[in-house]
Structures are given as structure tokens and as C-alpha cells.
Design an enzyme around this catalytic site. Structure first.
Site, PDB file in Angstrom:
ATOM      1  N   SER A  90       0.149   4.997   6.358  1.00  0.00           N
ATOM      2  CA  SER A  90       0.130   4.313   5.074  1.00  0.00           C
ATOM      3  C   SER A  90       1.523   3.788   4.732  1.00  0.00           C
ATOM      4  O   SER A  90       2.087   3.007   5.498  1.00  0.00           O
ATOM      5  CB  SER A  90      -0.423   5.263   4.013  1.00  0.00           C
ATOM      6  N   HIS A 102      -9.145   4.428   5.155  1.00  0.00           N
ATOM      7  CA  HIS A 102      -7.691   4.403   5.227  1.00  0.00           C
ATOM      8  C   HIS A 102      -7.145   5.679   5.871  1.00  0.00           C
ATOM      9  O   HIS A 102      -7.579   6.790   5.561  1.00  0.00           O
ATOM     10  CB  HIS A 102      -7.139   4.264   3.806  1.00  0.00           C
ATOM     11  N   GLU A 132     -10.769  -1.127   5.422  1.00  0.00           N
ATOM     12  CA  GLU A 132      -9.547  -0.978   4.633  1.00  0.00           C
ATOM     13  C   GLU A 132      -9.096  -2.272   3.957  1.00  0.00           C
ATOM     14  O   GLU A 132      -9.082  -3.341   4.577  1.00  0.00           O
ATOM     15  CB  GLU A 132      -8.409  -0.501   5.531  1.00  0.00           C
TER      16      GLU A 132
END
Length: 299
Positions: free
Chosen positions: A145, A270, A240
Site C-alpha cells: 500500500s 487491496h 482495487e
């Protein structure tokens, strides 16, 4: 893919949405509780609290069959939450599967420490490894991320500082575009069970602190020159909102003559490799990431 596994994770992620009305500390506690509830940390590792420069860090080592090599791992959390401990499912998974040790720095978080504090800290952590005499050919950057974005921006900062670059980059669902101009930001709205354009606005504002997102250290997927970068592995799911962050960075890497693997898995959320042990695709993705690292790091 197991539909039952996927549905369970989807429900859990939708129920765990952060609240823009809550403080940064409350959302940090919520993320930590979510990861603790999942109990995804693999067996076969030992962790030791240490430091990298003036930042706290966690050293993760395999209990058995260690190999020479270091993964410098950057945790996720939209630059406002997360910790080395919260990322142990991914850090530990890579350590178990590769035999390499990992070091994960607790870089400073917004809003207390906005851009570029996180990059300053991750670059400083890399400098420490080099100053200790570690061979950059035996170091890889990895992250998820926001931390996946840091694998790229830290490499940009290292190149600008005249430092040798690491041997490889592995980025899980990286955030690589603070301009939020990827088509998937809207096309995957509602399909992504965890992130959305609206959900990303508060942490983005905290991290940017009024700065223009049109900078390569904030939006490398659309602005960075990746010339001279090491081989890159990008792993992302089709569900995503950040999907196009990876697809566009892969195109930039390819156009710059960089070895790049864009590894897209259907129907997963994600940072899906963090669900190793409960999602088949996560285990398979970590296997591929481990193979990539084993191929790239000098032995």
C-alpha cells in the site's frame, strides 16, 4: 479462487472501514486491531525490536535455514497509520519463504509528520544498511500500500542522493499516484471492499499538508523517470481502486528499459497477499514474490 474465502474477507474489510470523523490515533488503533484479529503472522519467524538510525525498527528472521540477504520492508497505512507489527503477515511470509532476514522501520506518520518525512526516514534506514557495509546487491525494498509506494519513492530519493540502488523492488498494491487520476479510482468504486476515492481523501490531505501532488515523489506512476531502476515486481488485484497505479508504473518502467513484472490477480482485494493462510491466492502470490526475490538478490 475459493469464493467462500473471498467472500469472508470481503465482508470483513467492508465492516472495518475507517471513519473520517475519527482521529488519526483512533484509526491507527482500528487498523492494528483488524490485523491482530486476523492472526495472519506465520510461524517460523522470530522478531526483535531494534533501530535503524534514530527510528525504531523490527528485525524479522527465519528460525530455520537463513540465507544471506536483507529485505527492507515498508509497512502500509496511507501514511497515517500502520506499523512494522501490523505488516508482519507480509514481512514474515517473505522471510519464511525466502530465508532472508527483513528489517521494517517505523517511519514517521502524518498528520504529525507530513510529506516528505516518511521518505526521509526510509531513505535514512537504507543509508544505515549501506554504512554498515551491506552490499546493495543483497538488499531488496518491499512494501504494501503506502509502503509499496515507498519502495519506489525511496529508490528515487536514493538515486537523487547518489546512492547505489537495491537489487530489487517488490510492491504489493502500491499507492503510486497522489493525483488520483487512474481510471480504476472510479471504475472500481464499490467493487473495492476496502478503499475508495472518498476514503483516501482524509489521509491524503494529512500526508500532503497542502503540497502539490504533481511531484514524482508523490505521484511516480505518472511523473517519475525510472531509468536505471532495479527489477520491479508489482502485485495487485483487479478489484482495487489503486489498480491503475500499478499498471501505469509498469508501463513507465517498461518504457525506461527496466525489468518489470506486473502480476495482476482477479477478484482479490487491496494488499491481498497479507491474507496468506486464509486466501489461496495470497499464498500463491507470496510464493511468486519469494521466487522473484531469490532470483534477484546476490547470493
Amino acid at each position: 479462487m475459493s469464493r467462500e474465502q473471498r467472500a469472508k474477507i470481503d465482508r470483513m474489510l467492508r465492516a472495518s472501514q475507517s471513519d473520517a470523523t475519527k482521529s488519526a490515533e483512533e484509526n491507527r488503533a482500528g487498523l492494528a486491531a483488524l490485523m491482530a484479529t486476523m492472526k495472519l503472522v506465520p510461524e517460523g519467524i522470530r522478531t526483535t525490536e531494534t533501530t535503524l538510525g534514530d527510528r525504531r525498527a523490527v528485525l524479522v528472521e527465519p528460525v530455520e535455514h537463513p540465507r544471506a540477504g536483507t529485505i527492507l520492508y515498508f509497512h502500509g497505512g496511507s501514511f497515517v497509520s500502520g506499523s512494522p507489527e501490523a505488516a508482519l503477515s507480509l514481512t514474515g511470509g517473505l522471510v519464511v519463504k525466502t530465508g532472508f532476514r527483513a528489517l521494517s522501520p517505523a517511519y514517521r506518520l502524518a498528520p504529525e509528520h507530513p510529506f516528505p518525512a516518511a521518505i526521509d526516514d526510509t531513505l535514512a534506514a537504507y543509508r544505515v544498511l549501506l554504512e554498515r557495509g551491506e552490499d546493495p546487491c543483497a538488499i531488496a525494498f518491499a512494501g504494501d500500500s503506502a509502503g509499496g509506494g515507498l519502495t519506489v519513492t525511496t529508490c528515487l530519493a536514493a538515486r537523487a542522493a547518489g546512492l547505489p540502488l537495491p537489487a530489487a523492488i517488490v510492491a504489493f498494491s502500491p499507492g503510486l499516484d497522489a493525483t488520483r487520476t487512474g481510471e480504476s479510482m472510479d471504475a472500481k468504486e464499490g467493487i473495492d471492499p476496502f478503499l475508495s476515492r472518498e476514503k483516501l481523501k482524509p489521509p491524503s490531505a494529512m500526508y500532503l499538508a497542502g503540497q502539490d501532488p504533481h511531484q514524482e515523489l508523490l505521484s511516480p506512476a505518472v511523473l517519475a523517470d525510472l531509468t536505471g531502476f532495479p527489477p520491479i515486481l508489482l502485485q495487485v488485484g483487479t478489484n482495487e481502486v489503486l489498480l491503475d497505479d500499478s499498471t501505469r508504473l509498469a508501463a513507465r518502467a517498461r518504457n525506461a528499459g527496466v525489468d518489470v513484472i506486473l502480476d495482476v490477480t482477479a477478484g482479490v482485494p487491496h494488499a491481498f497477499p497479507s491474507f496468506a493462510g486464509v486466501l489461496d491466492e495470497a499464498d500463491q502470490a507470496l510464493d511468486r514474490a519469494a521466487l522473484f526475490l531469490a532470483q534477484q538478490l546476490k547470493r
